[in-house]
Design an enzyme around this catalytic site. Structure first.
Site, PDB file in Angstrom:
ATOM      1  N   LYS A  36      45.082 -13.962 -21.730  1.00  0.00           N
ATOM      2  CA  LYS A  36      45.397 -12.662 -21.131  1.00  0.00           C
ATOM      3  C   LYS A  36      45.438 -12.789 -19.612  1.00  0.00           C
ATOM      4  O   LYS A  36      44.994 -13.795 -19.039  1.00  0.00           O
ATOM      5  CB  LYS A  36      44.353 -11.622 -21.546  1.00  0.00           C
ATOM      6  CG  LYS A  36      42.943 -11.914 -21.057  1.00  0.00           C
ATOM      7  CD  LYS A  36      41.960 -10.870 -21.547  1.00  0.00           C
ATOM      8  CE  LYS A  36      40.544 -11.174 -21.031  1.00  0.00           C
ATOM      9  NZ  LYS A  36      39.572 -10.151 -21.446  1.00  0.00           N
ATOM     10  N   TYR A 257      40.043  -9.341  13.607  1.00  0.00           N
ATOM     11  CA  TYR A 257      39.924  -7.883  13.646  1.00  0.00           C
ATOM     12  C   TYR A 257      38.501  -7.440  13.942  1.00  0.00           C
ATOM     13  O   TYR A 257      37.523  -8.000  13.437  1.00  0.00           O
ATOM     14  CB  TYR A 257      40.353  -7.280  12.301  1.00  0.00           C
ATOM     15  CG  TYR A 257      41.839  -7.203  12.110  1.00  0.00           C
ATOM     16  CD1 TYR A 257      42.629  -6.414  12.938  1.00  0.00           C
ATOM     17  CD2 TYR A 257      42.454  -7.914  11.089  1.00  0.00           C
ATOM     18  CE1 TYR A 257      43.999  -6.342  12.762  1.00  0.00           C
ATOM     19  CE2 TYR A 257      43.824  -7.844  10.895  1.00  0.00           C
ATOM     20  CZ  TYR A 257      44.596  -7.054  11.736  1.00  0.00           C
ATOM     21  OH  TYR A 257      45.956  -6.976  11.561  1.00  0.00           O
TER      22      TYR A 257
END
Length: 369
Positions: A36, A257
């Protein structure tokens, strides 16, 4: 490969070896494969045929669309089971594409029985029972009602009865044995059929949890099946980021940042073309994770941004790292579980988050049978 910002290498031979080891561990039980989420982010179109070539014949996916995508690449004698079962109104798609649903509720059972009646033949299904996770599967109330209704499964061939462990990664957790007892009791309420209980972690709880079929997922892809224990699985993934730019900075210079990190001494900073858009999670904080060049660790400094990270490369000789060079982010020195620990998460999330921008290289690729 040379044009990509990063390179993700996936070792199909290691995945096959992991499946062989798990199959040997469970003896006479059948070892399936959970593919999956695009084989946990590693490429179901490549992984599933490789496992089929190794001898695996039962595969589990989560969604109908995943089953439709993976079925054509597998041998005709392989079985693809869809864990979420049929979405309402989509039952016919399972027959059209040769997929087996996992029936999780009385509503799904009734819809599958009705489809079998319309086709005037038995249709195979896996029936899941909830033994203590309250997520998927027939509840105890639904199971009792089903057992009391002689026609509830008319036309349904129960190919397997399954449940799922909630705490298998903790071998001493009392929920494991409690769930096993409930599973044994639940089987008595259903037609005689093979049983499946153990996921990757459950396989390592011992033979009492193996029953007839085990369903490993994460362990196939190199994730440690038992927390805080040595990992018996072969590593599968190597992730290398490409250096975009090198720069020398003076003491006190902020990086990234928010100016969340400032160097305390002269430093050489490598900007690498991997960021949270590529699955390198922002939760991996400043200086808490390292990339590697050979045996030299390069601390991550500054915040992870969308497309880049910044590394302190001062430990390398000047000129040893240049634009275009690759650094190891996941590999021999730092596996998937180690990266996950640094991000405060689990290896499953790291693998399934790996983005689509990587150039992907498959080792020992095999053609579909």
């Amino acid at each position: 490969m040379h044009a990509a910002g990063a390179l993700l290498t996936i070792d199909l031979q290691a995945i096959r070896a992991n499946w062989r080891m798990l199959q040997a561990r469970v003896g006479s039980a059948e070892c399936a494969a959970v593919v999956k989420a695009d084989a946990y982010g590693l490429g179901a179109a490549q992984v599933a045929p490789a496992l089929a070539a190794e001898g695996c014949r039962r595969f589990f996916v989560a969604h109908l669309d995943e089953g439709i995508a993976v079925r054509p690449g597998l041998p005709q004698d392989a079985t693809v089971c869809v864990l979420h079962g049929p979405p309402p109104g989509a039952e016919g798609e399972f027959v059209a594409h040769g997929l087996v649903p996992v029936l999780n509720s009385r509503a799904q059972v009734d819809a599958w029985r009705a489809l079998a009646h319309r086709h005037d033949r038995e249709l195979s299904a896996v029936v899941q029972v909830d033994t203590g996770m309250a997520r998927l599967g027939l509840s105890p109330v639904e199971l009792r009602a089903l057992a009391g209704d002689a026609g509830a499964l008319r036309g349904v061939r129960v190919a397997c009865v399954m449940s799922h462990l909630a705490c298998a990664e903790q071998p001493e957790h009392p929920a494991n044995e409690a769930q096993r007892g409930r599973f044994i009791a639940a089987r008595r309420c259903l037609p005689a059929a093979p049983a499946s209980f153990a996921n990757s972690c459950g396989i390592f709880l011992g033979g009492g949890y193996h029953f007839d079929l085990v369903r490993p997922g994460a362990a196939l892809y190199g994730i440690a099946p038992i927390a805080a224990a040595p990992n018996p699985m072969r590593p599968v993934v190597r992730l290398q980021g490409r250096v975009v730019q090198m720069r020398s900075i003076e003491p006190g210079t902020p990086v990234g940042y928010g100016h969340a990190w400032r160097c305390e001494r002269p430093a050489r900073i490598a900007t690498v073309s991997v960021g949270y858009a590529d699955g390198w999670l922002r939760a991996i904080g400043e200086s808490s994770a390292a990339a590697w060049v050979g045996d030299v660790a390069l601390p991550l400094v500054g915040r992870v941004s969308m497309d880049t990270i910044t590394l302190d490369a001062s430990a390398l000789p000047e000129g040893a790292l240049v634009p275009g060079a690759l650094v190891d982010l996941i590999g021999d020195r730092q596996d998937v579980d180690a990266v996950a620990a640094r991000a405060g998460t689990i290896g499953y999330e790291i693998l399934t988050a790996l983005g689509s921008r990587y150039a992907r290289r498959y080792l020992a690729d095999v053609a579909a049978p």
